[in-house]
Motif scaffolding. Structure first.
Motif, PDB file in Angstrom:
ATOM      1  N   ALA A 137       8.568  25.464  33.176  1.00 11.00           N
ATOM      2  CA  ALA A 137       9.309  26.466  32.411  1.00 11.00           C
ATOM      3  C   ALA A 137      10.596  25.863  31.845  1.00 11.00           C
ATOM      4  N   LYS A 138      11.122  24.855  32.546  1.00 11.32           N
ATOM      5  CA  LYS A 138      12.322  24.173  32.037  1.00 11.32           C
ATOM      6  C   LYS A 138      11.997  22.857  31.359  1.00 11.32           C
ATOM      7  N   SER A 139      11.032  22.123  31.895  1.00 10.26           N
ATOM      8  CA  SER A 139      10.847  20.738  31.434  1.00 10.26           C
ATOM      9  C   SER A 139      10.026  20.630  30.152  1.00 10.26           C
ATOM     10  N   LEU A 140       9.186  21.616  29.862  1.00  9.96           N
ATOM     11  CA  LEU A 140       8.343  21.500  28.662  1.00  9.96           C
ATOM     12  C   LEU A 140       9.040  22.131  27.456  1.00  9.96           C
ATOM     13  N   PRO A 141       8.990  21.469  26.295  1.00 12.22           N
ATOM     14  CA  PRO A 141       9.597  22.055  25.085  1.00 12.22           C
ATOM     15  C   PRO A 141       8.797  23.275  24.652  1.00 12.22           C
ATOM     16  N   PHE A 142       9.421  24.451  24.725  1.00 17.28           N
ATOM     17  CA  PHE A 142       8.696  25.716  24.600  1.00 17.28           C
ATOM     18  C   PHE A 142       9.210  26.463  23.378  1.00 17.28           C
ATOM     19  N   ALA A 143       8.338  26.664  22.386  1.00 19.19           N
ATOM     20  CA  ALA A 143       8.711  27.475  21.219  1.00 19.19           C
ATOM     21  C   ALA A 143       8.357  28.915  21.551  1.00 19.19           C
ATOM     22  N   LYS A 144       9.358  29.685  21.942  1.00 15.22           N
ATOM     23  CA  LYS A 144       9.124  31.027  22.480  1.00 15.22           C
ATOM     24  C   LYS A 144       8.853  32.038  21.363  1.00 15.22           C
ATOM     25  N   LEU A 145       7.851  32.863  21.573  1.00 17.09           N
ATOM     26  CA  LEU A 145       7.563  33.953  20.636  1.00 17.09           C
ATOM     27  C   LEU A 145       8.372  35.185  21.030  1.00 17.09           C
ATOM     28  N   PRO A 146       8.702  36.030  20.046  1.00  9.09           N
ATOM     29  CA  PRO A 146       9.615  37.146  20.352  1.00  9.09           C
ATOM     30  C   PRO A 146       8.943  38.393  20.934  1.00  9.09           C
ATOM     31  N   ASP A 147       7.598  38.473  20.870  1.00 10.80           N
ATOM     32  CA  ASP A 147       6.950  39.740  21.214  1.00 10.80           C
ATOM     33  C   ASP A 147       6.431  39.769  22.646  1.00 10.80           C
ATOM     34  N   PRO A 148       6.236  40.980  23.178  1.00  9.81           N
ATOM     35  CA  PRO A 148       5.758  41.073  24.562  1.00  9.81           C
ATOM     36  C   PRO A 148       4.302  40.610  24.666  1.00  9.81           C
ATOM     37  N   ASP A 149       3.927  40.267  25.896  1.00  6.34           N
ATOM     38  CA  ASP A 149       2.577  39.778  26.165  1.00  6.34           C
ATOM     39  C   ASP A 149       2.022  40.583  27.323  1.00  6.34           C
ATOM     40  N   ALA A 150       0.704  40.844  27.280  1.00  2.00           N
ATOM     41  CA  ALA A 150       0.119  41.632  28.362  1.00  2.00           C
ATOM     42  C   ALA A 150       0.108  40.877  29.683  1.00  2.00           C
ATOM     43  N   TYR A 151       0.077  39.546  29.633  1.00  2.00           N
ATOM     44  CA  TYR A 151      -0.212  38.780  30.847  1.00  2.00           C
ATOM     45  C   TYR A 151       0.945  37.970  31.426  1.00  2.00           C
ATOM     46  N   ALA A 152       1.934  37.637  30.622  1.00  2.00           N
ATOM     47  CA  ALA A 152       2.967  36.712  31.113  1.00  2.00           C
ATOM     48  C   ALA A 152       4.352  37.166  30.670  1.00  2.00           C
ATOM     49  N   PRO A 153       5.373  36.785  31.453  1.00  2.00           N
ATOM     50  CA  PRO A 153       6.734  37.183  31.074  1.00  2.00           C
ATOM     51  C   PRO A 153       7.153  36.610  29.722  1.00  2.00           C
ATOM     52  N   GLU A 154       6.734  35.347  29.431  1.00  2.00           N
ATOM     53  CA  GLU A 154       7.095  34.733  28.157  1.00  2.00           C
ATOM     54  C   GLU A 154       5.909  33.933  27.639  1.00  2.00           C
ATOM     55  N   VAL A 155       5.705  33.980  26.326  1.00  2.00           N
ATOM     56  CA  VAL A 155       4.642  33.178  25.708  1.00  2.00           C
ATOM     57  C   VAL A 155       5.187  32.449  24.489  1.00  2.00           C
ATOM     58  N   GLY A 156       4.474  31.380  24.120  1.00  2.00           N
ATOM     59  CA  GLY A 156       4.917  30.591  22.974  1.00  2.00           C
ATOM     60  C   GLY A 156       3.968  29.438  22.752  1.00  2.00           C
ATOM     61  N   ALA A 157       4.518  28.309  22.309  1.00  2.00           N
ATOM     62  CA  ALA A 157       3.699  27.128  22.072  1.00  2.00           C
ATOM     63  C   ALA A 157       4.401  25.911  22.667  1.00  2.00           C
ATOM     64  N   VAL A 158       3.601  25.006  23.211  1.00  2.00           N
ATOM     65  CA  VAL A 158       4.085  23.709  23.707  1.00  2.00           C
ATOM     66  C   VAL A 158       3.214  22.659  23.017  1.00  2.00           C
ATOM     67  N   GLY A 159       3.807  21.847  22.161  1.00  2.00           N
ATOM     68  CA  GLY A 159       2.990  20.921  21.386  1.00  2.00           C
ATOM     69  C   GLY A 159       1.996  21.710  20.553  1.00  2.00           C
ATOM     70  N   SER A 160       0.729  21.319  20.618  1.00  2.00           N
ATOM     71  CA  SER A 160      -0.311  22.016  19.844  1.00  2.00           C
ATOM     72  C   SER A 160      -0.849  23.245  20.560  1.00  2.00           C
ATOM     73  N   PHE A 161      -0.332  23.541  21.734  1.00  2.00           N
ATOM     74  CA  PHE A 161      -1.040  24.451  22.640  1.00  2.00           C
ATOM     75  C   PHE A 161      -0.328  25.786  22.841  1.00  2.00           C
ATOM     76  N   PRO A 162      -1.125  26.875  22.917  1.00  2.00           N
ATOM     77  CA  PRO A 162      -0.558  28.170  23.273  1.00  2.00           C
ATOM     78  C   PRO A 162      -0.148  28.129  24.739  1.00  2.00           C
ATOM     79  N   ALA A 163       0.996  28.703  25.054  1.00  2.00           N
ATOM     80  CA  ALA A 163       1.527  28.519  26.406  1.00  2.00           C
ATOM     81  C   ALA A 163       2.217  29.770  26.905  1.00  2.00           C
ATOM     82  N   ALA A 164       2.347  29.826  28.235  1.00  2.00           N
ATOM     83  CA  ALA A 164       3.060  30.923  28.886  1.00  2.00           C
ATOM     84  C   ALA A 164       3.975  30.323  29.944  1.00  2.00           C
TER      85      ALA A 164
END
Lengths: 300, 300
Positions: free
Chosen positions: B126-153
């Motif tokens: 949650a701290k070490s990976l560069p996380f492009a955070k999305l602004p909207d709520p998610d059903a499954y996780a407190p925060e979602v976004g992208a890390v590199g090419s990948f969708p992430a939480a």
């Protein structure tokens, strides 16, 4: 079992939290225990049977959300308008769409309409529609849940309700004019649910059976996934209302009532699912993973 | 243009809200305007090229999320372990899975491992990976976004980050034992994103190209979508690391950098998309609809 293992097992069983977990039924067990009256047989006039080369597809139409489009689809089916309709577009992670191929020119209808005012949302639907609300947040809508067989969203502020663009949901193809759809051309979602389409397209139903015959078609290589050659199109050889299908040929499908306690228990069993494989309960569920289950009744 | 229409057009242009709307670029325009350095060429040793009867699939592996599994997949690919691997399972609205068919017995590996400790989450990620955070709520996780090419939480409370089970994401098949996966058997999500699998399966990559060759396969009719007859299985005739593919045969794929301003602008353009078709901006986006775009560079 060794004495140590037996003692440990007893200790674990005695722990209240774990005992509760052990008692929690799985989603499958919840469905198996449901009384027959928690399952609903869709009205035959709300079912659309379509035959594709791969097999039969059964769609439940949604008059709660799109009464005029559903009425028009019934008329088009009865007057034989869908004869000769083809799958014209398959876009990966998006939609499979069927209609009258453009290169054959326009096909007039006898009684059915080929354009209709849109039914993007149900005004007042937030109050008037029976809504089984899900407890978790949604990226796209203030509240989500199920209405009848359908995944749904609503906005208490505007009072509107609408169907959600989930996998297997059937929409009304249209062009830029808002009234250019009618149900003559339809599509089904075949990928991750494109919820940005919510409230800009009329949704008319849900595939209850046979999604594999629509989702596993070759993707089109043209713009937006349209097939570039007519010979790539898959024919839809019959489109009939369930009420026009001889009883012996009907599918005995049932949908779990979203207003039943079993639906609520099934949602909760999925949210809290924990077993040897699902070692960590999600504790959450999203609207497109909570669509009311469909079954053939036991013994059929 | 009539004088009335001209006057009306001027009035509309003068309205600040509408002028702002008119200026808002579309998602496609945002990508077109991106400087070349906002696009990233994946490392060849992070690419897995697979040949299926329908065509070629390119997967980007995710060492940020599953370093040991990715390292093992590289070893298995180099030692030729994947030779003879087949698509053994296609379950509608769920996954396509490939591996060594069970009816042929176990296939030993020379150097690669056939079981590995799981990499379900990245501790401290949650701290070490560069996380492009999305602004909207998610059903499954407190925060979602992208890390590199990948969708992430990620979960700021536990400090963990993990990849999200979105369409096109590649996972490590396993049995009940948590360490029974290794990357020898893999699957890809082909339906609505089954996010309840997040954090109970190791995710190892994302399909960048060729999803249609995996998603349009006939569904299996056995339990869980397994093919019932060996002749239904689709062969995977070659599995090679990108770095082992001759340069002339490589795909010139680029992924939009999720840490670039263009990614943020593209997400916002999608959230606020409003045009003649999208008459109502969703104003929101979910993590699986916000995966960093992939392209072939202009002129290639």
């Amino acid at each position: 079992m060794s004495r140590l293992a037996a003692a440990l097992a007893l200790t674990l069983l005695a722990a209240p939290a774990l005992a509760q977990e052990a008692k929690r039924p799985t989603p499958a067990e919840v469905l198996k225990a449901a009384p027959a009256e928690h399952w609903r047989v869709p009205e035959p006039e709300n079912l659309l049977y379509m035959t594709l080369p791969g097999g039969r597809v059964v769609i439940e139409l949604a008059p709660q959300f799109a009464p005029n489009h559903v009425a028009n689809i019934r008329v088009l089916a009865r007057e034989g308008w869908y004869e000769g309709v083809m799958v014209v577009r398959v876009q990966d992670n998006y939609v499979t769409q069927w209609g009258w191929p453009e290169d054959r020119g326009e096909k007039p209808a006898k009684v059915g309409k080929l354009s209709l005012p849109p039914e993007f949302t149900v005004k007042g639907g937030a109050k008037s529609l029976p809504f089984a609300k899900l407890p978790d947040p949604d990226a796209y809508a203030p509240e989500v849940g199920a209405v009848g067989s359908f995944p749904a969203a609503r906005d208490p502020a505007s009072g509107e309700a609408w169907m959600a663009h989930c996998y297997g949901i059937v929409g009304v193809g249209r062009g830029l004019p808002l009234d250019s759809g009618s149900g003559a051309e339809l599509y089904v979602v075949i990928g991750h649910s494109p919820r940005a389409l919510d409230r800009v397209i009329t949704l008319a139903g849900r595939v209850l059976k046979g999604m594999e015959h629509l989702a596993a078609l070759p993707r089109g290589t043209g713009n937006l996934g349209f097939y570039e050659k007519p010979e790539q199109q898959a024919p839809i050889t019959a489109v009939r209302l369930g009420s026009d299908v001889p009883e012996a040929e009907r599918e005995p499908l049932q949908v779990l009532r979203s207003d039943s306690p079993t639906y609520a228990a099934w949602v909760e069993a999925r949210r809290q699912r924990k077993d040897d494989f699902f070692i960590l309960p999600a504790g959450r569920i999203d609207v497109c993973n909570a669509m009311p289950p469909v079954r053939r009744p036991p013994g059929s």
